[in-house]
Design a protein around this motif. Structure first.
Motif, mmCIF file in Angstrom:
data_model
loop_
_atom_site.group_PDB
_atom_site.id
_atom_site.type_symbol
_atom_site.label_atom_id
_atom_site.label_comp_id
_atom_site.label_asym_id
_atom_site.label_seq_id
_atom_site.Cartn_x
_atom_site.Cartn_y
_atom_site.Cartn_z
ATOM 1 N N UNK A 1 16.465 22.200 5.472
ATOM 2 C CA UNK A 1 15.155 22.803 5.639
ATOM 3 C C UNK A 1 14.885 23.750 4.474
ATOM 4 N N UNK A 2 13.651 23.704 3.966
ATOM 5 C CA UNK A 2 13.257 24.536 2.828
ATOM 6 C C UNK A 2 12.255 25.564 3.323
ATOM 7 N N UNK B 1 6.222 23.411 9.331
ATOM 8 C CA UNK B 1 6.162 24.369 10.433
ATOM 9 C C UNK B 1 5.986 25.768 9.845
ATOM 10 N N UNK B 2 5.497 26.685 10.640
ATOM 11 C CA UNK B 2 5.220 28.024 10.125
ATOM 12 C C UNK B 2 5.645 29.090 11.123
ATOM 13 N N UNK B 3 6.257 30.149 10.602
ATOM 14 C CA UNK B 3 6.582 31.325 11.403
ATOM 15 C C UNK B 3 5.926 32.548 10.777
ATOM 16 N N UNK C 1 0.640 27.123 13.080
ATOM 17 C CA UNK C 1 0.274 26.444 11.835
ATOM 18 C C UNK C 1 1.303 25.349 11.595
ATOM 19 N N UNK C 2 0.858 24.096 11.595
ATOM 20 C CA UNK C 2 1.791 23.004 11.350
ATOM 21 C C UNK C 2 1.058 21.818 10.748
ATOM 22 N N UNK D 1 3.639 34.740 5.986
ATOM 23 C CA UNK D 1 4.267 33.706 6.813
ATOM 24 C C UNK D 1 5.485 33.139 6.101
ATOM 25 N N UNK D 2 6.332 32.478 6.877
ATOM 26 C CA UNK D 2 7.412 31.668 6.337
ATOM 27 C C UNK D 2 7.082 30.220 6.645
ATOM 28 N N UNK D 3 6.923 29.399 5.585
ATOM 29 C CA UNK D 3 6.631 27.980 5.767
ATOM 30 C C UNK D 3 7.936 27.203 5.661
ATOM 31 N N UNK D 4 8.177 26.335 6.647
ATOM 32 C CA UNK D 4 9.442 25.598 6.729
ATOM 33 C C UNK D 4 9.157 24.112 6.559
ATOM 34 N N UNK D 5 9.753 23.510 5.523
ATOM 35 C CA UNK D 5 9.578 22.080 5.241
ATOM 36 C C UNK D 5 10.858 21.337 5.596
ATOM 37 N N UNK D 6 10.682 20.134 6.160
ATOM 38 C CA UNK D 6 11.834 19.280 6.455
ATOM 39 C C UNK D 6 11.445 17.822 6.264
#
Length: 287
Positions: free
Chosen positions: A175-176, A214-216, A247-248, A193-198
């Protein structure tokens, strides 16, 4: 239709690298807003966007971006507000933007052209509409957008969607995470935010792969006061309530051609029973 495969059907790792060339996309932004018991206000905006990747010694890596005139709600022509906003947006119709090593937009290279186009647009608008509301909008554009144009472009949700940091090494078990600051959902207020790519399976073509988003929220640096003031300006004096945010989305990528084939992103927020706001971004490569 996207046919899902098992992870074993795609490479364990993939790397997206930039390549020179022009790609043309259809882009849609759908927005809906509901406050209290009022009816839901919906807006749809459509552009055709041409994006050309280039690289040279003086400028480094950059994109030349061309927007068509916006079409609102699938109808020809504009009402007053639509015309004003289309005329303002026209200053960004031809942009040259630098990007960082991961593909995220960094700065506007042709600022002088943008500023010259703004002077033309401002005179055009003021020659037709002479009222305080329009004058205040013009002042707001000059203060909030043109004086900080690089920061505005970096945080703008549309440009963040078009120029995400997609040039990464992807793996099915990796995950990035990228830290970002965005605007738009709470007006001009920036929020972290922290955006998470997979990497996900995409379809039976091994050139394509899906990058899931995905977003946190980064609540350690949350601008509580500014966001409360923004929501208060819409809702008035209401009791404190929880705000639900989501946010996704995804990017379907052609790794051989280093292009986005299709992308979607949804940003949703609500205060139960009082307020709801949704923005959906859609991008699709034209044949």
């Amino acid at each position: 239709m996207i046919l899902r495969l098992q992870y074993k059907d795609i490479p364990t790792t993939l790397k997206l690298l930039p390549k020179e060339g022009v790609t043309i996309y259809d882009c849609e932004v759908l927005q809906s807003l509901k406050i209290d018991e009022s009816s839901t206000h919906k807006t749809k905006t459509h552009w055709e966007i041409s994006i050309e990747y280039s690289e040279n010694v003086e400028r480094g890596i950059f994109y030349s971006v061309k927007f068509s005139n916006p079409i609102y709600n699938d109808k020809p022509g504009y009402n007053k507000n639509e015309w004003i906003y289309a005329r303002i947006f026209s200053i960004f119709k031809y942009l040259e933007v630098s990007i960082d090593n991961f593909g995220a937009v960094f700065s506007v290279l042709n600022k002088e052209k943008v500023f010259n186009e703004w002077e033309k647009a401002k005179k055009h608008i003021q020659s037709i509409y002479k009222d305080k509301k329009v004058d205040n909008l013009i002042k707001k554009v000059e203060k909030e957008t043109l004086q900080n144009i690089d920061t505005v472009i970096r945080r703008d949700p549309l440009f963040s969607f078009l120029f995400n940091d997609l040039y990464q090494d992807y793996g099915t078990s990796k995950k990035i995470t990228t830290q970002k600051e965005l605007t738009g959902h709470f007006g001009s207020v920036g929020y972290p935010v922290s955006e998470i790519k997979s990497l996900k399976p995409a379809n039976d073509n091994d050139r394509l792969a899906l990058v899931d988003i995905k977003t946190e929220l980064d609540l350690t640096n949350w601008p509580t006061k500014d966001i409360n003031e923004y929501l208060g300006s819409l809702l008035g004096d209401k009791p404190a309530s929880n705000y639900e945010y989501n946010r996704n989305g995804h990017y379907l990528l052609n790794f051989n051609e280093s292009k986005i084939v299709e992308a979607r992103l949804t940003i949703q927020g609500q205060v139960s029973g009082m307020y709801s706001k949704t923005t959906k971004y859609k991008l699709k490569q034209k044949p």
